[in-house]
Design a protein around this motif. Structure first.
Motif, mmCIF file in Angstrom:
data_model
loop_
_atom_site.group_PDB
_atom_site.id
_atom_site.type_symbol
_atom_site.label_atom_id
_atom_site.label_comp_id
_atom_site.label_asym_id
_atom_site.label_seq_id
_atom_site.Cartn_x
_atom_site.Cartn_y
_atom_site.Cartn_z
ATOM 1 N N LEU A 41 0.812 -1.225 0.000
ATOM 2 C CA LEU A 41 0.000 0.000 0.000
ATOM 3 C C LEU A 41 0.842 1.270 0.000
ATOM 4 N N LEU A 42 1.957 1.257 0.706
ATOM 5 C CA LEU A 42 2.762 2.474 0.826
ATOM 6 C C LEU A 42 3.980 2.476 -0.095
ATOM 7 N N GLU B 239 1.875 -3.073 15.211
ATOM 8 C CA GLU B 239 1.691 -3.506 13.828
ATOM 9 C C GLU B 239 0.315 -3.086 13.313
ATOM 10 N N LEU B 240 -0.705 -3.220 14.159
ATOM 11 C CA LEU B 240 -2.061 -2.844 13.758
ATOM 12 C C LEU B 240 -2.174 -1.342 13.507
ATOM 13 N N VAL B 241 -1.485 -0.554 14.332
ATOM 14 C CA VAL B 241 -1.470 0.899 14.118
ATOM 15 C C VAL B 241 -0.862 1.213 12.756
ATOM 16 N N ALA B 242 0.260 0.553 12.439
ATOM 17 C CA ALA B 242 0.936 0.788 11.156
ATOM 18 C C ALA B 242 0.057 0.384 9.977
ATOM 19 N N VAL B 243 -0.616 -0.774 10.076
ATOM 20 C CA VAL B 243 -1.516 -1.223 9.005
ATOM 21 C C VAL B 243 -2.678 -0.245 8.839
ATOM 22 N N SER B 244 -3.247 0.184 9.955
ATOM 23 C CA SER B 244 -4.389 1.120 9.909
ATOM 24 C C SER B 244 -3.983 2.433 9.248
ATOM 25 N N ALA C 146 -1.534 2.840 7.061
ATOM 26 C CA ALA C 146 -1.310 2.558 5.643
ATOM 27 C C ALA C 146 -2.622 2.498 4.869
ATOM 28 N N VAL C 147 -3.597 1.789 5.416
ATOM 29 C CA VAL C 147 -4.900 1.649 4.752
ATOM 30 C C VAL C 147 -5.618 2.989 4.679
ATOM 31 N N THR D 11 5.574 8.120 4.442
ATOM 32 C CA THR D 11 4.891 7.397 5.508
ATOM 33 C C THR D 11 5.543 6.035 5.727
ATOM 34 N N TYR D 12 5.876 5.354 4.622
ATOM 35 C CA TYR D 12 6.541 4.049 4.727
ATOM 36 C C TYR D 12 7.893 4.193 5.411
#
Length: 363
Positions: free
Chosen positions: A102-103, A314-319, A321-322, A345-346
């Motif tokens: 995504l990023l 990890e969930l914060v990072a995925v959220s 990114a999405v 962001t990445y």
């Protein structure tokens, strides 16, 4: 000038080097690096074989074949890690693959495509549908973690059963997205029309048996190199000064997806942003809706405590990114600045994972 094919051909030399490093005991770090580099061209060849077979079997079955083998390298790598009991690494690879696609991939595609063409367009309807599917995926991996943190004394077995139930729902949703994109609403995803038109002329020249055998051999090769990579991971990361969390989130997804990443960026530079977004975002969806649930179910069958209770960071990072990718892609337009924002962001997320302390249970 070096092109993608030349680079991949050169990287093939790391297959025998990785074998030599393992059997001559050159050290875990050498094995880890050479096995990782060997996986890159194998993943590219797997994609090539799948495409050749897809031309012959037709667009519907071919689309399913592409979807199935799209993340086969990552799935094999994760299954090997799961068999070794490296649950934390498996989870980190799942989240890292989603974040990376995504990023990193969409970011590079928008940046390099935007530098060549002032503004690029893609199907906004398909982008919004993909966004909704990704939101579901994030919710699905967020809720088991929320249950863990809001319940006192919940048993690991209960959490795994919850994760298996959620995994079954996600696989059903994935099957429905395939039906939607390849059958009932295929016109929204028509990004490979030119290839399909050429296929009638090329079909007779394709030896399906040869490519099926090649695909099987490559799959075995990926499995073997993944075994080398995973077995040397802990010792190698220690010697390199990297945490296994950083390795799982950042390094392993890049290794498993390098060829696919290159494809997405290359087609974006040819002003085929629809195809680029389809490759990158589609890969993230497949990880979240198919690969992760399959790993949960396989872990349950193998007696490994694989569940959807992820590290909150990890969930914060995925959220993030999405949320950012959905925001940028919702209008169906892209430019180089939007790509830069995704890459920045990445970079920030990657730096944060590098400095994140080792979490108990990772690796």
């Amino acid at each position: 000038m070096l092109n993608k094919s030349t680079i991949l051909s050169v990287l093939l030399v790391f297959i025998p080097i990785s074998l030599a490093a393992e059997y001559l005991e050159w050290g875990a770090t050498v094995v880890f690096i050479t096995a990782g580099l060997a996986i890159v061209p194998l993943a590219a060849l797997m994609g090539k074989a799948t495409e050749e077979i897809a031309v012959v079997v037709g667009p519907n079955l071919g689309g399913l074949l592409n979807a199935t083998f799209g993340n086969a390298t990552e799935l094999i790598l994760a299954l090997v890690a799961l068999k070794e009991g490296l649950i934390g690494v498996v989870k980190a690879t799942i989240t890292g693959s989603i974040i990376g696609n995504l990023l990193l991939v969409v970011g590079f595609s928008m940046l390099l495509g935007g530098l060549r063409y002032k503004e690029q367009t893609f199907q906004s309807v398909a982008a919004r549908l993909n966004s909704s599917s990704m939101n579901l995926a994030v919710a699905a991996i967020l809720l088991p973690t929320a249950v863990q943190y809001t319940s006192s004394g919940i048993e690991e077995r209960t959490l795994q059963h919850l994760s298996v139930a959620v995994a079954i729902v996600l696989i059903l949703v994935y099957a429905l997205t395939l039906l939607f994109s390849m059958k009932t609403h295929a016109y929204l995803y028509e990004v490979g029309v030119a290839v399909e038109e050429e296929s009638e002329e090329e079909q007779e020249n394709i030896n399906v048996t040869k490519w099926v055998l090649i695909l099987l051999l490559i799959t075995l090769g990926v499995a073997f190199e993944s075994e080398l990579l995973v077995n040397s991971l802990e010792e190698a990361t220690d010697s390199l000064g990297l945490s296994t969390l950083f390795t799982g989130v950042i390094l392993l997804p890049i290794i498993g997806n390098a060829a696919e990443h290159a494809t997405a960026v290359t087609v974006a530079m040819k002003n085929k942003m629809d195809l680029s977004m389809s490759v990158a975002v589609g890969s993230s969806l497949q990880i979240a809706l198919f690969v992760a649930p399959v790993l949960v179910i396989v872990g349950w069958l193998l007696g490994q405590p694989m569940d959807l209770n992820f590290n909150p960071f990890e969930l914060v990072a995925v959220s993030v990114a999405v949320l950012l990718t959905n925001s940028i892609s919702s209008d169906g337009r892209s430019n180089w600045l939007e790509g830069t924002l995704l890459l920045a962001t990445y970079a920030v997320i990657g730096i944060a994972f590098y400095f994140h302390p080792v979490v108990e249970g990772i690796g």
